[in-house]
Enzyme design. Sequence first.
Site, mmCIF file in Angstrom:
data_model
loop_
_atom_site.group_PDB
_atom_site.id
_atom_site.type_symbol
_atom_site.label_atom_id
_atom_site.label_comp_id
_atom_site.label_asym_id
_atom_site.label_seq_id
_atom_site.Cartn_x
_atom_site.Cartn_y
_atom_site.Cartn_z
ATOM 1 N N SER A 60 0.714 -1.389 0.063
ATOM 2 C CA SER A 60 -0.136 -0.029 0.074
ATOM 3 C C SER A 60 0.843 1.379 -0.088
ATOM 4 O O SER A 60 0.249 2.543 -0.050
ATOM 5 C CB SER A 60 -1.016 -0.085 1.166
ATOM 6 O OG SER A 60 -1.971 -0.929 1.036
ATOM 7 N N LYS A 63 0.041 3.407 -3.026
ATOM 8 C CA LYS A 63 -1.021 4.341 -3.076
ATOM 9 C C LYS A 63 -0.844 5.581 -3.100
ATOM 10 O O LYS A 63 -1.384 6.447 -3.953
ATOM 11 C CB LYS A 63 -2.012 4.224 -1.867
ATOM 12 C CG LYS A 63 -2.856 2.773 -1.733
ATOM 13 C CD LYS A 63 -3.699 2.725 -0.471
ATOM 14 C CE LYS A 63 -4.533 1.524 -0.507
ATOM 15 N NZ LYS A 63 -3.927 0.211 -0.494
ATOM 16 N N TYR A 171 -10.869 1.912 5.127
ATOM 17 C CA TYR A 171 -9.610 1.603 4.198
ATOM 18 C C TYR A 171 -10.075 0.431 3.085
ATOM 19 O O TYR A 171 -10.697 -0.572 3.780
ATOM 20 C CB TYR A 171 -8.351 1.005 5.299
ATOM 21 C CG TYR A 171 -7.329 0.957 4.472
ATOM 22 C CD1 TYR A 171 -6.837 2.232 3.780
ATOM 23 C CD2 TYR A 171 -6.609 -0.099 4.520
ATOM 24 C CE1 TYR A 171 -5.359 1.917 3.098
ATOM 25 C CE2 TYR A 171 -5.420 -0.123 3.983
ATOM 26 C CZ TYR A 171 -4.662 0.999 3.287
ATOM 27 O OH TYR A 171 -3.491 0.914 2.463
#
Length: 397
Positions: A60, A63, A171
């Site tokens: 992640s 991101k 999330y």
Amino acid sequence: MPSSTEIDQVLRQKAEAKEIPGVVAMAATGNEVIYQGAFGKRDLSKPDAMTPDSVFWIASMTKAITTAGAMQLVEQGKLALDTPIGKVLPDLASPQVLEGFDAKGEPKLRPAKKPITLRLLMTHTAGFCYDMWSGDMVQYLAKTGLPSITTCKNDALKTPIMSDPGTRWEYGTNIDFVGKAVEAVSGKRLDAYLRDNLFVPLGMNDTSFRLSADQRKRLVGMHARGPDGSLAPIPFEMEQEPEFFMGGGGLYSTAGDYIRFTQMILNKGKGNGSQLLKAETVATMAQNHIGELSVTKMVSAVPGATNDVDLYPDMVKKWGLSFLINTAKTPEGRSAGSLAWAGLANTYYWIDPSRDVAGVILMQVLPFADRLCLEAFAGFERGVYAGLGAAGGKKAA
């Protein structure tokens, strides 16, 4: 300058005690690397020592990079933060909210009350979740036979949302749709877009969705923490022929490459001699975009993938355009208003604009939010700030 001996000691001790398999950590100001260290092994089943150029799945941490790419397109007027994203991504034109399951175990769906926008996707307030923090999504995937997101199959994106857009922070898979939006308006696959517009300009030559032969030689193995605390190497690799490039978690990278990205943010969009984002865009990304909403505890529904995640439990936390924002100073010394996030295999970064410092620490351990990995991160960060304090705080601009 941080006392490298202090940080070295913390990280070396963790690796030698086999509390973590191996680690690379790096910290930098906007214009120079101020700490770099590599300890332990790339893979506990092999002799190779960890090196600063070792390649990690950063999950992640992808991101923020995907979001930066999308913000370039917002600057160009090709994407807009508050237009319904269904105009760009027809699959998101009429989202359905999962309201639970009926007596027979069939999903109960209803149309969402508001459209999804790019801003809601970037802030994890569009309603999408990850199954690893949602028992209802685990059940939904089992019922429908949809693949999980890490398969990088397009069908994995056909999930309902868990709440109406804009009503809560949760999330989830939102940034994968940001990556799809980048592709839709740029006319390039996400790997090519990020390479041409971020990686090449920043000199991030070791960051990619697909592993080259050279990267594979330096690849760090994945490890699983057993219930007794022991570590065991496990097979793991992101799909190398994906149906879609996972803008929310598909990248491999090195500490040195990711530090270049954090330095670009510290330098208000400038990196390696190129202005990649406008200063005002970077300032916007660093602001709270969730208003009165707050970042909440993430409770594990898939223990092999993640522990419960509750960073700074006593602090109100906000979200910018792809960043966690701490609203108070942290025990390690990170300034209020700093930016941060992490990757599933215990990779972490923070960007502190008010002290002009950023740090990256990379490990490959599951489940996420591992206590011993978090201890290594905290020890590294404390050491960085202790060194900055000794140097008299922030350098003059």
